[in-house]
Design a protein around this motif. Structure first.
Motif, short mmCIF file in Angstrom:
data_model
loop_
_atom_site.label_atom_id
_atom_site.label_comp_id
_atom_site.label_asym_id
_atom_site.label_seq_id
_atom_site.Cartn_x
_atom_site.Cartn_y
_atom_site.Cartn_z
N LEU A 70 0.81 -1.22 0.00
CA LEU A 70 0.00 0.00 0.00
C LEU A 70 0.85 1.27 0.00
O LEU A 70 0.49 2.27 -0.63
CB LEU A 70 -0.96 -0.01 1.20
N ARG A 71 1.99 1.23 0.70
CA ARG A 71 2.85 2.42 0.78
C ARG A 71 3.24 2.91 -0.61
O ARG A 71 3.27 4.10 -0.88
CB ARG A 71 4.11 2.12 1.59
N PHE A 72 3.60 1.97 -1.51
CA PHE A 72 3.99 2.35 -2.87
C PHE A 72 2.79 2.86 -3.65
O PHE A 72 2.87 3.82 -4.41
CB PHE A 72 4.63 1.16 -3.60
N ARG A 73 1.65 2.18 -3.44
CA ARG A 73 0.41 2.59 -4.12
C ARG A 73 0.05 4.04 -3.76
O ARG A 73 -0.39 4.81 -4.60
CB ARG A 73 -0.76 1.68 -3.72
N GLU A 74 0.19 4.36 -2.49
CA GLU A 74 -0.13 5.72 -2.03
C GLU A 74 0.70 6.75 -2.77
O GLU A 74 0.22 7.77 -3.24
CB GLU A 74 0.14 5.85 -0.52
N LYS A 75 2.02 6.45 -2.89
CA LYS A 75 2.93 7.41 -3.51
C LYS A 75 2.62 7.57 -5.00
O LYS A 75 2.62 8.68 -5.53
CB LYS A 75 4.38 6.94 -3.35
N VAL A 76 2.35 6.45 -5.67
CA VAL A 76 2.03 6.52 -7.10
C VAL A 76 0.72 7.29 -7.30
O VAL A 76 0.60 8.12 -8.20
CB VAL A 76 1.94 5.11 -7.71
N MET A 77 -0.24 7.02 -6.42
CA MET A 77 -1.53 7.73 -6.51
C MET A 77 -1.32 9.23 -6.33
O MET A 77 -1.87 10.04 -7.09
CB MET A 77 -2.48 7.19 -5.44
N LEU A 78 -0.51 9.58 -5.35
CA LEU A 78 -0.24 10.99 -5.10
C LEU A 78 0.44 11.64 -6.32
O LEU A 78 0.07 12.74 -6.75
CB LEU A 78 0.65 11.11 -3.86
N GLY A 79 1.39 10.89 -6.88
CA GLY A 79 2.07 11.39 -8.09
C GLY A 79 1.06 11.62 -9.20
O GLY A 79 1.10 12.63 -9.92
N SER A 80 0.14 10.68 -9.34
CA SER A 80 -0.87 10.81 -10.39
C SER A 80 -1.76 12.03 -10.16
O SER A 80 -2.11 12.75 -11.09
CB SER A 80 -1.70 9.53 -10.43
N VAL A 81 -2.13 12.25 -8.88
CA VAL A 81 -2.96 13.43 -8.55
C VAL A 81 -2.23 14.72 -8.91
O VAL A 81 -2.79 15.61 -9.55
CB VAL A 81 -3.32 13.43 -7.04
N TYR A 82 -0.95 14.78 -8.54
CA TYR A 82 -0.16 15.97 -8.86
C TYR A 82 -0.07 16.18 -10.37
O TYR A 82 -0.25 17.30 -10.87
CB TYR A 82 1.25 15.84 -8.29
N ALA A 83 0.17 15.08 -11.07
CA ALA A 83 0.25 15.19 -12.53
C ALA A 83 -1.08 15.67 -13.11
O ALA A 83 -1.11 16.48 -14.04
CB ALA A 83 0.64 13.83 -13.13
N GLY A 84 -2.17 15.18 -12.50
CA GLY A 84 -3.51 15.60 -12.96
C GLY A 84 -3.73 17.07 -12.76
O GLY A 84 -4.25 17.77 -13.64
N LEU A 85 -3.38 17.57 -11.56
CA LEU A 85 -3.54 18.99 -11.28
C LEU A 85 -2.71 19.82 -12.26
O LEU A 85 -3.13 20.90 -12.71
CB LEU A 85 -3.12 19.29 -9.84
N ALA A 86 -1.52 19.31 -12.60
CA ALA A 86 -0.64 20.03 -13.52
C ALA A 86 -1.24 20.06 -14.92
O ALA A 86 -1.43 21.12 -15.52
CB ALA A 86 0.74 19.38 -13.54
#
Ligand SMILES: [Fe+2]
Lengths: 384, 392
Positions: free
Chosen positions: A240-256
């Motif tokens: 889950l720890r890795f999933r959280e980070k990838v999800m966060l990265g995806s959210v940031y990329a989305g906002l960008a």
């Protein structure tokens, strides 16, 4: 007008981020005055159990739920038409999308078609959605598309084998319940595909000629997180720890990318995906490197910064095109993504059609290097 | 450098994506919300229309409508234009300032009314002598309803006042005229009866003095005519009384028994099979019952009369069934000109029609006569419903 500090807009939905945030769906449906929910999903997510869980949560809060899971990996015009008909027949008043980019884009298009009483083709382009759709809550189950955040909805025109883009601030969902737990059921290949899509979002928005300080910050942070954690999540899907980070990265990329828009990779990927009905992430993976090569001379420092972000350093040392190309190749190979469009079944004689559709796609208008038809054709050749 | 069409188009799209222009809308508008707002507006509009409608109604009616505040010494807090007009005030402002005692010729009346209102909560059609602003007098009919505060005390009074001065004067004039007419009628009847009696006496004497059959036959016919005159006079007396007194509720069984007392019980046996009912009728209803019973002996030649009740679709049917010969020709039964039955049935029908009660004959010729009196819904109550009725 200052090139150093240009005037820019930043739009985002209400974002609730964290493990278990999906359970707030019932509460938010109520807050948005829903009574009769149109729940859009796809068969895979239904099978994984997430759709049922969301449905239960909605019903627990007294919502009536109409399920629509007739959505293909590349959602089609006919599916949008069918969905909007069912939405109206059932007199629904709220949309909830559970799934990857496909059900979310489909739900966004359904909403806009319902309120504007039009055909989905009428909404193609930028700012063509006159009236926003009904309230929309998204629960993304992949970490990549960011359809839950963006002002984009991409629909396949199955007759013409092309994709149409609906780009409008009115398409930004109302609420995004981002729950890393639901990405645990993603198989490794889907994790890789969607992750590469997110990386493409970060790359394209960072070099976009509509970027801003805010989008830059999100794009770089996204690049760092995806480059570091996507391979780990790929290797250890259950962590889950890795999933959280990838999800966060995806959210940031989305906002960008929702605010800075994209570039040529997405124009070509949309064309390709529409023609071959191929997964979006895989199309991106095969095109990112050739487009970086095409763009590099326009914004070399920007690419150096991206490369440094991939390596997790803040170094500003200017590296060359070859350096970033090999870094990207190494990254995609690590995720076992085959390069070369010919392996997907693209033939020489399809290139003119692919080129025309890519050129008509709105994403490349923010590409750092102006694009001509012959450029696109050449790049398709290179990517074969 | 000239830009190509593609470049111009691309730049326009880019600007739209950046979204600083007028076409870029955030998702802040929901049609559903708009619908709700529209609905609310429609409701408010309807409410406004309805209020306007009632306001117009209250302002245009011819009766005075007011609200007074009991806790503020009964001062008016609202009065419609008719209220001002009736009491002679130029507008609402003027009447609201007036001392409530000034509305009464005898301010004591006001205290009596308030005391009664406190007891009953409602007062209907109370006749009050009211005082005009000019000092003049009118007769008002007042209907009041008390409104209570949360402690249960009267706080406000809503009232309606009608100026019945003129109506009352007309009624009084009518009463006087009636009285004179009745007096004249009764004196005249009396005189005619006297003269008829005298005439009958002379005719009897004349018959005793002659043996000529032709003359006796003529004298006999003359006596019949005299008797006919007496019957007409008797009818005129009865008819005059119909409708003089207001209809009211009667206990059915009781009025039947009272009505049938003068009957010759030797020639007719009466069986009463009526349930407990009260009926709304003219006070002369007893005459109807008596007349129907009398007819059995006189015309139907029966010896037994059964009076019974039954309900049909909310109607109460009171039937008089005898065992006589019945009635063959029913066509002229209830007409005034039907001399065979006297004026009885015509009178009965007239009495019943005052309160809208119907009567019919449904007997089979040869099997006795059956008269049915039909009390429609609202004209009868079963005993359970009539509990608590003031005994007349
Ligand atoms: Fe994408």
């Amino acid at each position: 007008m200052s090139e150093q500090f240009p005037v820019r807009k930043f739009v985002a939905p209400e974002i609730i981020l964290g493990n278990g945030s999906r359970n707030l769906v019932g509460q938010y449906a109520k807050t948005l005055h829903g009574r009769n929910v149109f729940l859009v999903s796809d068969p895979g997510i239904l099978k994984a159990g997430w759709t049922g869980e969301v449905r239960d949560e909605l019903e627990k809060q007294g919502q009536h739920v109409v399920l629509f899971d007739n959505v293909s990996p590349n959602p089609r015009i006919s599916e949008v038409a069918k969905g909007s008909q069912e939405y109206q027949d059932n007199e629904c008043d709220l949309l909830v999308a559970v799934g990857g980019g496909s059900p979310m884009d489909c739900a966004k298009a359904i909403g806009a078609v319902v309120t504007n009483r039009c055909h989905v083709l009428d909404l193609e382009g930028v700012d063509e959605v006159a009236i926003p759709g009904p309230p929309l809550i998204c629960i993304p189950t992949t970490a990549g598309s960011s359809a839950d955040i963006s002002q984009f909805a991409i629909i396949s025109d199955e007759n013409k084998r092309r994709k149409l883009g609906i780009i409008s601030k009115a398409m930004v969902p109302d609420v995004s319940l981002i729950d890393p737990e639901v990405t645990l059921t993603m198989p490794p290949n889907l994790t890789a595909e969607t992750g590469i899509d997110a990386l493409s979002h970060a790359f394209e928005s960072y070099v976009s000629n509509a970027s801003s300080h805010m989008t830059d910050m999100y794009a770089l942070e996204a690049t760092k997180m995806i480059a570091r954690y996507l391979p780990l999540a790929y290797e250890e899907p259950g962590e889950l720890r890795f999933r959280e980070k990838v999800m966060l990265g995806s959210v940031y990329a989305g906002l960008a990318f929702s605010n800075a828009s994209l570039g040529l990779v997405h124009s070509m990927a949309h064309s390709l995906g529409g023609y071959l009905d191929y997964p979006h992430g895989e199309c991106n993976a095969k095109l990112l490197e050739v487009v970086v090569a095409f763009n590099h001379s326009a914004v070399p420092e920007r690419y150096s910064t991206l490369e440094a972000a991939m390596d997790g350093s803040g170094s500003c040392a200017t590296t060359g095109l070859e350096s970033i190309r090999s870094r990207l190749r190494q990254f995609t190979e690590g995720l076992n993504m085959d390069l070369g469009l010919s392996k997907m079944g693209v033939k020489e004689d399809s290139i003119p059609y692919l080129t025309e559709n890519a050129f008509n796609d709105a994403c490349h208008v923010t590409n750092p290097r102006p694009v001509k038809r012959e450029d696109i054709a050449r790049l398709f050749h290179e990517a074969l | 450098m000239r830009r190509s069409e593609d470049e111009v188009r691309a730049e326009a799209l880019r600007q739209k994506i950046i979204g600083l222009g007028e076409t870029s809308h955030r998702k802040s508008y929901y049609p559903q919300l708009q619908e709700q707002i529209d609905e609310l507006h429609a409701t408010l509009k309807a409410l406004q229309d309805s209020e306007n409608k009632y306001r117009t109604l209250i302002e245009n009616v011819n009766v005075g409508i007011f609200r007074s505040d009991i806790k503020e010494k009964g001062r008016l807090i609202q009065a419609n234009p008719a209220m001002c007009r009736i009491l002679g005030y130029e507008d609402e402002g003027a009447i609201l300032e007036a001392d409530p005692d000034d509305f009464y010729q005898d301010p004591q009346d006001r205290r009596v009314i308030i005391a009664e209102l406190k007891k009953e909560g409602k007062i209907k059609d109370k006749k009050v002598r009211m005082r005009l602003r000019s000092g003049g007098t009118i007769l008002g009919s007042m209907t009041l309803t008390a409104l209570y505060d949360d402690k249960g005390d009267i706080s406000l009074v809503d009232g309606v006042i009608e100026d019945i001065t003129e109506k009352e004067m007309k009624e009084e004039a009518l009463r006087q005229a009636n009285k004179k007419w009745n007096l004249l009628s009764s004196i005249t009847r009396h005189d005619i009866n006297n003269q008829a009696m005298v005439l009958d006496g002379y005719l009897t004497l004349a018959m005793e003095r002659t043996n000529d059959p032709e003359v006796r036959k003529l004298l006999s016919k003359a006596r019949s005519s005299v008797q006919s005159i007496e019957r007409h006079v008797a009818f005129a007396k009865d008819y005059q009384d119909i409708g003089i007194n207001a209809p009211r509720w009667f206990d059915l069984r009781e009025s039947l028994i009272n009505a049938l007392i003068p009957l010759d019980k030797a020639s007719l046996s009466v069986k009463l099979e009526v349930d407990d009912y009260t009926i709304f009728a003219d006070p002369m209803i007893g005459k109807v019952f008596y007349n129907l019973a009398q007819n059995v002996v006189r015309h139907s030649k029966g010896s037994v009369l059964v009076i019974s009740t039954k309900e049909e679709d909310g109607h109460l049917v009171l039937s008089f069934q005898d065992n006589g010969v019945g009635i063959r020709d029913k066509s002229r039964l209830f007409m005034r000109s039907n001399s065979t039955s006297g004026f009885g049935l015509f009178l009965s029908k007239e009495i019943l029609s005052i309160t809208g009660v119907d009567i019919r004959e449904t007997g089979e010729a040869g099997k006795g006569a059956r008269f049915e009196i039909i009390f429609a819904e609202g004209q009868h109550r079963s005993s359970a419903a009539s509990q608590g009725l003031p005994k007349e």
